[in-house]
Design an enzyme around this catalytic site. Structure first.
Site, PDB file in Angstrom:
ATOM      1  N   ASP A 279      39.192  18.256  31.629  1.00  0.00           N
ATOM      2  CA  ASP A 279      38.138  17.259  31.782  1.00  0.00           C
ATOM      3  C   ASP A 279      37.368  17.113  30.475  1.00  0.00           C
ATOM      4  O   ASP A 279      37.008  18.112  29.840  1.00  0.00           O
ATOM      5  CB  ASP A 279      37.144  17.673  32.875  1.00  0.00           C
ATOM      6  CG  ASP A 279      37.702  17.495  34.276  1.00  0.00           C
ATOM      7  OD1 ASP A 279      38.797  16.913  34.422  1.00  0.00           O
ATOM      8  OD2 ASP A 279      37.044  17.941  35.236  1.00  0.00           O
TER       9      ASP A 279
ATOM     10  N   ASP B 138      37.187  18.060  45.809  1.00  0.00           N
ATOM     11  CA  ASP B 138      38.247  19.032  45.575  1.00  0.00           C
ATOM     12  C   ASP B 138      37.821  20.428  46.033  1.00  0.00           C
ATOM     13  O   ASP B 138      38.617  21.186  46.597  1.00  0.00           O
ATOM     14  CB  ASP B 138      38.606  19.077  44.089  1.00  0.00           C
ATOM     15  CG  ASP B 138      39.003  17.715  43.547  1.00  0.00           C
ATOM     16  OD1 ASP B 138      39.480  16.879  44.332  1.00  0.00           O
ATOM     17  OD2 ASP B 138      38.830  17.496  42.334  1.00  0.00           O
TER      18      ASP B 138
ATOM     19  N   ASP C  59      26.080  16.937  39.305  1.00  0.00           N
ATOM     20  CA  ASP C  59      27.404  16.437  38.941  1.00  0.00           C
ATOM     21  C   ASP C  59      28.324  16.561  40.155  1.00  0.00           C
ATOM     22  O   ASP C  59      28.728  17.666  40.510  1.00  0.00           O
ATOM     23  CB  ASP C  59      27.957  17.231  37.755  1.00  0.00           C
ATOM     24  CG  ASP C  59      29.341  16.754  37.315  1.00  0.00           C
ATOM     25  OD1 ASP C  59      29.847  15.770  37.870  1.00  0.00           O
ATOM     26  OD2 ASP C  59      29.919  17.394  36.413  1.00  0.00           O
TER      27      ASP C  59
ATOM     28  N   SER D   7      31.534  24.743  38.211  1.00  0.00           N
ATOM     29  CA  SER D   7      30.561  24.591  39.299  1.00  0.00           C
ATOM     30  C   SER D   7      31.019  25.233  40.603  1.00  0.00           C
ATOM     31  O   SER D   7      30.234  25.325  41.553  1.00  0.00           O
ATOM     32  CB  SER D   7      30.310  23.097  39.556  1.00  0.00           C
ATOM     33  OG  SER D   7      31.418  22.496  40.210  1.00  0.00           O
TER      34      SER D   7
ATOM     35  N   LYS E 149      42.584  17.351  40.284  1.00  0.00           N
ATOM     36  CA  LYS E 149      42.308  17.571  41.694  1.00  0.00           C
ATOM     37  C   LYS E 149      42.981  18.842  42.217  1.00  0.00           C
ATOM     38  O   LYS E 149      42.387  19.629  42.946  1.00  0.00           O
ATOM     39  CB  LYS E 149      42.767  16.374  42.524  1.00  0.00           C
ATOM     40  CG  LYS E 149      41.961  15.107  42.307  1.00  0.00           C
ATOM     41  CD  LYS E 149      42.368  13.994  43.242  1.00  0.00           C
ATOM     42  CE  LYS E 149      41.947  14.271  44.671  1.00  0.00           C
ATOM     43  NZ  LYS E 149      40.487  14.352  44.855  1.00  0.00           N
TER      44      LYS E 149
ATOM     45  N   ALA F 172      33.222  17.911  43.906  1.00  0.00           N
ATOM     46  CA  ALA F 172      32.774  18.221  45.274  1.00  0.00           C
ATOM     47  C   ALA F 172      33.898  18.067  46.299  1.00  0.00           C
ATOM     48  O   ALA F 172      34.110  18.946  47.145  1.00  0.00           O
ATOM     49  CB  ALA F 172      31.597  17.328  45.650  1.00  0.00           C
TER      50      ALA F 172
ATOM     51  N   ASN G  40      39.047  10.498  50.953  1.00  0.00           N
ATOM     52  CA  ASN G  40      37.628  10.149  50.996  1.00  0.00           C
ATOM     53  C   ASN G  40      37.495   8.696  51.455  1.00  0.00           C
ATOM     54  O   ASN G  40      38.471   8.073  51.886  1.00  0.00           O
ATOM     55  CB  ASN G  40      36.940  10.414  49.659  1.00  0.00           C
ATOM     56  CG  ASN G  40      37.423   9.506  48.541  1.00  0.00           C
ATOM     57  OD1 ASN G  40      38.042   8.469  48.755  1.00  0.00           O
ATOM     58  ND2 ASN G  40      37.124   9.883  47.309  1.00  0.00           N
TER      59      ASN G  40
ATOM     60  N   GLU H  85      48.323  13.067  42.321  1.00  0.00           N
ATOM     61  CA  GLU H  85      48.341  12.979  40.857  1.00  0.00           C
ATOM     62  C   GLU H  85      49.643  13.506  40.269  1.00  0.00           C
ATOM     63  O   GLU H  85      49.744  13.679  39.055  1.00  0.00           O
ATOM     64  CB  GLU H  85      47.141  13.737  40.274  1.00  0.00           C
ATOM     65  CG  GLU H  85      45.808  13.076  40.615  1.00  0.00           C
ATOM     66  CD  GLU H  85      44.596  13.844  40.121  1.00  0.00           C
ATOM     67  OE1 GLU H  85      43.546  13.209  39.919  1.00  0.00           O
ATOM     68  OE2 GLU H  85      44.682  15.075  39.953  1.00  0.00           O
TER      69      GLU H  85
END
Length: 307
Positions: free
Chosen positions: A14, A253, A247, A292, A41, A251, A184, A140
């Site tokens: 990222d 994933d 951020d 995170s 992901k 979330a 989602n 992906e």
């Protein structure tokens, strides 16, 4: 006993660009900071599951470049088995460019790169001589690789989960009898033409998703509303926890990885969704995808505090 999970899917670096807001067409603005973090992901879900206590192996492809080497190190650091990762010469490691506005809104451009080179044969190698409880997939990596991984897992009686993102049309009919199908809101709309915004639209969309895939559970990720669970007589919204978002990149994933880990260990989809919601709520309070993601101890303490 800790769940044994195979993640066959995407691994990316990222690039996080922080800015007051995204620029308008032909406009330049001054950003604030930029940084790199592990992402993709599949990789995010794998790290989330591992930090929550699962034994995780990953199968995927990276470029033989600095980003690829760095990502392998990051995965090893959280105890993930990387023996089925391939470093491909001449390929670029996948990258996600994340434009993060100061209000927490993000926009993401995904460059799959070497993830496109993950083959069905590499999945065969990941299964050889190994036993797993669950398989996690995303959109992906190539379709045929996902289908092959799913068929191998189904033959072995494993729990199977397809995180149906990024948003696109996808032949769900090739994943008949999958355990968990989890898009989602925007991914759901891309798949069935219904944007889920309330119980009625969640049910309508879930019915179509279940008809197409014959899945055991549809788990709709509904952002700050929580998650909607449909299947096996359940039709229920599991609310999220209210926190201040910094951020939200990982979330969804995070939710998926922890959900699969908990469900593999408990068989309780509602309790697993609540636990996964807690993990996701923690993750949005910090910058970066994988940095995170919370540990089991942090999730347990969060839930104990919330009651």
């Amino acid at each position: 006993m800790a769940a044994k999970i195979l993640m066959a899917g995407s691994i990316m670096m990222d690039l996080i660009l922080q800015m007051p807001r995204v620029p308008h067409p032909s406009e330049s603005i001054l950003g604030t900071t930029y940084s790199n973090a592990g992402g993709g992901k599949g990789s995010n879900s794998a790290v989330a599951a591992a930090k929550a206590g699962a034994e995780v192996s990953v199968c995927g492809t990276l470029g033989q470049d600095a980003n690829g080497e760095a990502l392998i190190g990051m995965l090893k650091d959280v105890g993930i088995d990387v023996s089925n990762l391939t470093l491909k010469e001449g390929a670029n490691t996948g990258m996600a460019v994340i434009m993060l506005e100061e209000d927490g809104m993000n926009r993401i451009a995904i460059y799959t790169g070497a993830n496109n080179d993950t083959t069905p044969q590499s999945v065969d190698a990941a299964f050889e001589g190994k036993e797993y409880d669950a398989l996690m997939m995303q959109l992906e990596t190539p379709l045929e690789t996902n289908v092959h991984a799913f068929e191998l897992a189904r033959e072995r009686g494993m729990i199977t989960c397809l995180d149906a993102g990024p948003a696109q049309e996808y032949p769900l009919e090739r994943f008949k009898n999958i355990t968990i199908l989890s898009p989602n809101e925007t991914e759901t709309e891309a798949l069935v033409g219904i944007l889920p915004v309330d119980d009625d639209t969640c049910v309508a969309a879930s019915k179509i998703l279940q008809e197409r895939s014959a899945c055991k559970y549809v788990v709709l990720k509904m952002g700050d509303k929580g998650s909607f669970i449909y299947g096996e007589g359940i039709s229920q919204m599991v609310p999220t926890f209210k926190v201040e978002s910094v951020d939200p990149t990982a979330a969804g994933d995070c939710f998926t990885g922890v959900l699969v880990k908990q469900y593999a260990e408990t068989g309780d989809i509602i309790a697993s969704a609540r636990y996964a919601s807690a993990a996701a709520a923690i993750s949005v309070q910090y910058l970066g995808a994988q940095p995170s993601l919370p540990t089991k101890e942090v999730i347990d303490a969060f839930l104990e505090e919330r009651g």
